[in-house]
Design an enzyme around this catalytic site. Structure first.
Site, PDB file in Angstrom:
ATOM      1  N   LYS A  21       0.879  -1.183   0.000  1.00 52.54           N
ATOM      2  CA  LYS A  21       0.000   0.000   0.000  1.00 52.54           C
ATOM      3  C   LYS A  21       0.912   1.228   0.000  1.00 52.54           C
ATOM      4  O   LYS A  21       1.458   1.622   1.023  1.00 52.54           O
ATOM      5  CB  LYS A  21      -0.881  -0.015   1.255  1.00 52.54           C
ATOM      6  CG  LYS A  21      -2.234   0.647   1.109  1.00 52.54           C
ATOM      7  CD  LYS A  21      -2.201   2.123   0.756  1.00 52.54           C
ATOM      8  CE  LYS A  21      -1.951   3.018   1.937  1.00 52.54           C
ATOM      9  NZ  LYS A  21      -1.699   4.425   1.527  1.00 52.54           N
ATOM     10  N   GLU A  35       9.722   1.592  10.784  1.00 51.15           N
ATOM     11  CA  GLU A  35      10.777   2.589  10.566  1.00 51.15           C
ATOM     12  C   GLU A  35      10.100   3.944  10.624  1.00 51.15           C
ATOM     13  O   GLU A  35       9.347   4.302   9.709  1.00 51.15           O
ATOM     14  CB  GLU A  35      11.459   2.363   9.213  1.00 51.15           C
ATOM     15  CG  GLU A  35      12.261   1.062   9.200  1.00 51.15           C
ATOM     16  CD  GLU A  35      12.987   0.784   7.898  1.00 51.15           C
ATOM     17  OE1 GLU A  35      13.411  -0.363   7.701  1.00 51.15           O
ATOM     18  OE2 GLU A  35      13.121   1.707   7.073  1.00 51.15           O
ATOM     19  N   CYS A  60      14.045  10.764   6.731  1.00 51.89           N
ATOM     20  CA  CYS A  60      13.959  10.391   8.149  1.00 51.89           C
ATOM     21  C   CYS A  60      15.311  10.514   8.829  1.00 51.89           C
ATOM     22  O   CYS A  60      15.393  10.780  10.015  1.00 51.89           O
ATOM     23  CB  CYS A  60      13.417   8.982   8.272  1.00 51.89           C
ATOM     24  SG  CYS A  60      14.374   7.801   7.312  1.00 51.89           S
ATOM     25  N   GLU A  74       9.742  16.791  14.653  1.00 49.33           N
ATOM     26  CA  GLU A  74      10.213  16.490  13.298  1.00 49.33           C
ATOM     27  C   GLU A  74       9.486  17.413  12.315  1.00 49.33           C
ATOM     28  O   GLU A  74       8.268  17.314  12.156  1.00 49.33           O
ATOM     29  CB  GLU A  74       9.922  15.024  12.956  1.00 49.33           C
ATOM     30  CG  GLU A  74      10.522  14.607  11.625  1.00 49.33           C
ATOM     31  CD  GLU A  74      10.123  13.194  11.201  1.00 49.33           C
ATOM     32  OE1 GLU A  74       8.934  12.841  11.325  1.00 49.33           O
ATOM     33  OE2 GLU A  74      11.003  12.453  10.723  1.00 49.33           O
TER      34      GLU A  74
HETATM   35  P1  NAD Z   1       2.448   8.513   7.382  1.00 48.99           P
HETATM   36  O1  NAD Z   1       2.649   7.747   8.637  1.00 48.99           O
HETATM   37  O2  NAD Z   1       1.455   9.616   7.380  1.00 48.99           O
HETATM   38  O3  NAD Z   1       2.023   7.551   6.178  1.00 48.99           O
HETATM   39  C1  NAD Z   1       2.788   6.430   5.823  1.00 48.99           C
HETATM   40  C2  NAD Z   1       1.879   5.388   5.188  1.00 48.99           C
HETATM   41  O4  NAD Z   1       0.962   4.915   6.171  1.00 48.99           O
HETATM   42  C3  NAD Z   1       1.038   5.898   4.024  1.00 48.99           C
HETATM   43  O5  NAD Z   1       1.018   4.909   3.011  1.00 48.99           O
HETATM   44  C4  NAD Z   1      -0.336   6.051   4.644  1.00 48.99           C
HETATM   45  O6  NAD Z   1      -1.389   5.942   3.728  1.00 48.99           O
HETATM   46  C5  NAD Z   1      -0.346   4.891   5.622  1.00 48.99           C
HETATM   47  N1  NAD Z   1      -1.321   5.023   6.728  1.00 48.99           N
HETATM   48  C6  NAD Z   1      -1.809   6.152   7.296  1.00 48.99           C
HETATM   49  N2  NAD Z   1      -2.691   5.838   8.265  1.00 48.99           N
HETATM   50  C7  NAD Z   1      -2.769   4.485   8.313  1.00 48.99           C
HETATM   51  C8  NAD Z   1      -3.505   3.566   9.108  1.00 48.99           C
HETATM   52  N3  NAD Z   1      -4.358   3.971  10.044  1.00 48.99           N
HETATM   53  N4  NAD Z   1      -3.335   2.241   8.891  1.00 48.99           N
HETATM   54  C9  NAD Z   1      -2.472   1.794   7.951  1.00 48.99           C
HETATM   55  N5  NAD Z   1      -1.758   2.625   7.144  1.00 48.99           N
HETATM   56  C10 NAD Z   1      -1.891   3.960   7.340  1.00 48.99           C
HETATM   57  O7  NAD Z   1       3.897   9.035   6.977  1.00 48.99           O
HETATM   58  P2  NAD Z   1       4.277  10.015   5.763  1.00 48.99           P
HETATM   59  O8  NAD Z   1       3.828  11.380   6.134  1.00 48.99           O
HETATM   60  O9  NAD Z   1       3.837   9.391   4.487  1.00 48.99           O
HETATM   61  O10 NAD Z   1       5.884   9.917   5.802  1.00 48.99           O
HETATM   62  C11 NAD Z   1       6.701  10.716   6.572  1.00 48.99           C
HETATM   63  C12 NAD Z   1       7.135  10.019   7.851  1.00 48.99           C
HETATM   64  O11 NAD Z   1       7.822   8.795   7.538  1.00 48.99           O
HETATM   65  C13 NAD Z   1       8.129  10.821   8.658  1.00 48.99           C
HETATM   66  O12 NAD Z   1       7.801  10.755  10.028  1.00 48.99           O
HETATM   67  C14 NAD Z   1       9.460  10.131   8.392  1.00 48.99           C
HETATM   68  O13 NAD Z   1      10.451  10.333   9.362  1.00 48.99           O
HETATM   69  C15 NAD Z   1       9.020   8.715   8.308  1.00 48.99           C
HETATM   70  N6  NAD Z   1      10.046   7.906   7.602  1.00 48.99           N
HETATM   71  C16 NAD Z   1      10.831   7.046   8.324  1.00 48.99           C
HETATM   72  C17 NAD Z   1      11.841   6.309   7.696  1.00 48.99           C
HETATM   73  C18 NAD Z   1      12.739   5.378   8.469  1.00 48.99           C
HETATM   74  O14 NAD Z   1      13.424   4.585   7.836  1.00 48.99           O
HETATM   75  N7  NAD Z   1      12.778   5.432   9.789  1.00 48.99           N
HETATM   76  C19 NAD Z   1      12.017   6.441   6.324  1.00 48.99           C
HETATM   77  C20 NAD Z   1      11.205   7.327   5.623  1.00 48.99           C
HETATM   78  C21 NAD Z   1      10.211   8.043   6.282  1.00 48.99           C
END
Ligand code: NAD
Length: 505
Positions: free
Chosen positions: A191, A266, A300, A399
């Site tokens: 997804k 992550e 991240c 962040e």
């Molecule tokens: P997000 O958590 O808003 O969304 C990530 C994914 O989760 C999307 O596909 C979204 O549709 C899905 N999602 C949202 N709500 C959900 C639910 N209730 N159930 C299941 N899936 C759901 O994150 P974002 O805004 O897309 O990305 C940015 C974040 O990702 C930042 O906090 C960043 O630090 C983190 N990130 C971490 C790493 C790492 O390796 N640690 C790498 C990249 C990004």
């Protein structure tokens, strides 16, 4: 390197198919719309114009995809490691062949600069090669001897898994999660993030064209609260590999609890770069600037908290500010561009709101601090440096996920360590010092899953990747990935006619 004009022209050609056909789900080897027929529009952050209408999927689409993944699992897990390795190399070759297309599409969908995205596509191929090479040994275990027994451990793929990815460098990140799952023998329902669906639909298509059997990898588009949620709740899905925000991770953990999902998270970071006066300052400036202003700061592992020894604080932050002010903001397809537009107006609003927070908290905005004019008029934000901040401030604790760096002076090692660790996150830390003993002592006490000493983030794929505290659960990289996607089974063989307790006889 292609020119800006060529990139524009080619991107237009590649994007035309998405504009015409939309972005569909890929389930069991077929491109299908959402069962409800619903769609949503994805826009380009360059000019906010629609790029494509995308399948807005729900629980019934996830059910279809999970069922396909469950059926395909029977054959996929039985495939020999060397055969899987060959196939994964074919996928890598196909990614390399289409690297330009992937990079150009990714730039227009996410706003990331071409200079970084062209490398991200190739790194995606490398992820397939690396984990493909490990596939033949993925099931290996240990032999453990006891007096009357030999224990033999082996690993088995856990089953169909869900992969949920965010919008920052979506192509590279998807390959990073999907390649180890495939190498271990799991089938997948992916997804992708709703803000950046295009390259994910290309990726599954490339894999199937390279020979991946249908149903092994299914991609379902849609929003987190619908498609994402349904994926985490589906009983056929045995584990969720998730990359995204911590609060989404909490929701996923709760959603997955009734079906006892294994989770790998992550999550976010507010990573310190700690610079001591004895370090190579020019290299430290290069690394600090690179780690916050590359990839639009939407990474991240960005070094978003700059902790500098007080004696060099003014000199160091002046250099960073000068470099930040000199960074080229521009169209993502211009090869000269370093900073393109942020992913989406919603995210831009969040980043801009921190400029007000900074003013309220009384920090100095040494450079940036406003929206920028850029081609297309999209979500451009100036590279920004906040100085004279305190670690307790929101600009130091939260962040921001944009090209925004918060600099704080420290008096001594003890204060630097206390500030570095006084945060809910623990993804990465970057330490700059030429004192070897200090680097050992200090890094031993840093609360972070990954620590680079005298370096920016340079990845070595066999090394573990992941965070501590609220930055994550679990590790990816090398064999660590297989620990998540596989179950370890122990078989104990009696080697003597040992005495068995006799009950009732
Ligand atoms: P997000 O958590 O808003 O969304 C990530 C994914 O989760 C999307 O596909 C979204 O549709 C899905 N999602 C949202 N709500 C959900 C639910 N209730 N159930 C299941 N899936 C759901 O994150 P974002 O805004 O897309 O990305 C940015 C974040 O990702 C930042 O906090 C960043 O630090 C983190 N990130 C971490 C790493 C790492 O390796 N640690 C790498 C990249 C990004």
């Amino acid at each position: 390197m292609t020119t800006y004009d060529e990139n524009l022209r080619r991107a237009e050609t590649y994007l035309a198919r998405f504009a015409k056909d939309g972005v569909k789900n890929r389930i069991n080897g077929e491109s299908v719309p959402a069962i409800s027929g619903e769609t949503f529009e994805t826009i380009s952050p360059v000019d906010l114009k629609p790029l494509a209408s995308v399948a807005k999927s729900g629980a019934e689409d996830i059910d279809k995809a999970a069922t396909a993944a469950k059926e395909a699992f029977v054959e996929w897990r039985a495939m020999g490691g060397p055969e899987r390795k060959k196939l994964m190399h074919r996928i890598a070759d196909a990614i390399v062949d289409r690297a330009e297309e992937i990079a150009l599409i990714e730039c227009m969908d996410t706003g990331q600069a071409f200079r970084f995205m062209s490398k991200a596509a190739l790194r995606g191929a490398e992820n397939f090669r690396f984990f493909g090479d490990l596939a033949p040994g993925a099931r290996d275990g240990k032999t453990l001897y006891a007096a009357n027994q030999i224990n033999i451990t082996s690993r088995k793929p856990i089953g169909p898994v869900g992969i949920i990815t965010p919008w920052n460098t979506p192509f590279m990140l998807s390959t990073w999660k999907i390649a180890p799952a495939l190498a271990s023998g799991c089938t997948i329902v992916h997804k992708p993030a709703e803000f950046s669906p295009l390259s994910a639909s290309l990726l599954v298509e490339i894999a199937e064209e390279a020979g991946l059997p249908k149903g092994v990898w299914n991609t379902v588009h849609g929003f987190g609260e619908d498609a994402g949620r349904a994926l985490t709740e589906h009983p056929a899905i045995k584990a969720i590999g998730f990359v995204g925000e911590g609060k989404t991770g909490s929701m996923i953990m709760a959603q997955g609890a009734p079906t006892l999902k294994r989770v790998h998270f992550e999550l976010g970071g507010k990573n310190p770069v700690i610079v001591f006066a004895d370090s190579d300052l020019e290299r430290a400036v290069d690394a600090a600037v690179f780690m916050i202003y590359s990839l639009n700061g939407e990474r991240c592992t960005s070094s978003s908290r700059l902790l500098v020894e007080a004696s060099i604080y003014e000199e160091f932050t002046e250099k960073v500010a000068a470099r930040a002010a000199n960074i080229k903001i521009g169209h993502p397809l211009d090869p000269e561009t370093v900073i393109g537009p942020l992913i989406h107006p919603e995210h831009e609003k969040k980043v801009l709101s921190y400029f007000d927070v900074a003013r309220e908290e009384g920090v100095t905005i040494a450079t940036g601090g406003t929206k920028a004019d850029g081609p297309g008029g999209g979500c451009y934000v100036k590279p920004t440096l906040f100085t004279n901040a305190k670690n307790s401030m929101r600009v130091a604790q939260e962040e921001i996920f944009g090209p925004v760096l918060t600099a704080i002076p420290f008096a001594d090692e003890a204060e630097a360590l206390a500030m570095a660790n006084d945060i809910e996150y623990g993804l990465t830390a970057y330490l700059w010092t030429s004192d070897l003993t200090r680097s050992m002592r200090f890094s031993e006490q840093l609360e972070a899953g990954m620590i680079w000493i005298n370096s920016e983030n340079t990845r070595h794929l066999p090394a573990p990747f992941g965070g501590v505290k609220n930055s994550g659960i679990g590790r990816d990289g090398g064999d660590w990935s297989f620990d998540f996607y596989m179950e370890t089974v122990n078989r104990a063989f009696a080697t003597t006619a040992h005495k068995i307790p006799k009950l009732g006889g």
